[in-house]
Design an enzyme around this catalytic site. Structure first.
Site, PDB file in Angstrom:
ATOM      1  CD  GLU A  11       5.050  -9.199  -1.537  1.00  0.00           C
ATOM      2  OE1 GLU A  11       4.043  -8.992  -2.229  1.00  0.00           O
ATOM      3  OE2 GLU A  11       5.820 -10.151  -1.734  1.00  0.00           O
ATOM      4  CG  ASP A 212      -4.140  -6.334  -8.893  1.00  0.00           C
ATOM      5  OD1 ASP A 212      -4.424  -6.833 -10.000  1.00  0.00           O
ATOM      6  OD2 ASP A 212      -3.215  -6.769  -8.180  1.00  0.00           O
TER       7      ASP A 212
END
Length: 243
Positions: A11, A212
């Site tokens: 990230e 998700d």
């Protein structure tokens, strides 16, 4: 000096690549990068997963680098049915969903002992700036490498819950939503960052990309999502935010 944190190396890698005049040092087990982004001094570090890692890293940035504000970015599980993979969440309030001292201290569920708070707010000015940065990135700067085999991302501002557990069942999702009906996303670090920032009176903001659904109804290739979508989003948004 602006502090920038994320829970995963993947990230942060695109953010580090954007830095100019970069230096680095090892602090404990953390690799810390300093440099300039849009001519602003920044310090960038991978925190690791979980509330303890996030809290200790936040404290290190405050004490060692005297940061003036803190930005945390990364992925999260979406809690509301209307959220889609790739949507961007700007955290306005933070709660520790695994904090419960009611049976011992007689306080409310989620309340942080001694602070008398269940939710900690992020800085309103940074909320506005982060939302604008996300909007600008999506409308003007979206990287052509991003795999957009997802619904066109939307931006939401609201409640994020953190805990040292991965929420993976419909039963747990339903239980959390019953207690926190406005909950947008769950992850493992934001509320710890919020508590440290609150105690140091430090402006902070958390920007999350939905990777998700917390009940796992939507299944994705997580490593590919981080590489092809989330890492681009986080770097692009932070590049617009740090101006």
């Amino acid at each position: 000096m602006i502090g920038i944190m994320a829970a995963m190396h993947e990230e942060l890698k695109r953010i580090v690549a954007l830095l100019e005049d970069t230096t680095q040092e090892k602090v404990g087990k953390k690799q810390v990068y300093q440099g300039k982004l849009n001519n602003k001094k920044v310090v960038v570090v991978f925190s690791g997963w979980g509330k303890v890692a996030a809290a200790s890293t936040s404290t290190m940035l405050i004490e060692r680098y005297a940061i003036s504000q803190l930005v945390f970015t990364g992925v999260a599980g979406g809690m509301q049915e209307y959220l889609n993979i790739g949507d961007i969440i700007i955290g306005s309030q933070f709660v520790q969903h695994d904090m419960d001292c009611a049976g011992v201290l007689g306080i409310k569920r989620f309340e942080i002992p001694l602070l008398s708070l269940t939710e900690i707010p992020s800085d309103k000015n940074l909320q506005t700036k982060a939302k604008q940065a996300a909007s600008t990135y999506l409308t003007e700067k979206l990287d052509q490498e991003v795999d957009l085999a997802i619904t066109k991302p939307s931006i939401y501002t609201g409640l994020i819950a953190s805990g040292d557990q991965f929420i993976s069942s419909s039963e747990k999702q339903a239980e959390l939503l019953q207690a926190l009906p406005d909950l947008l996303a769950v992850e493992m670090e934001g509320a710890a960052v919020a508590q440290v920032a609150h105690e140091y009176n430090l402006p902070f903001i958390v920007v999350r990309i939905i990777s998700d659904k917390a009940n796992h109804e939507a299944v994705i290739d997580f490593p590919r999502f981080i590489d092809k979508v989330a890492s681009h989003f986080t770097a692009g948004i932070i590049q617009q935010l740090v101006v």
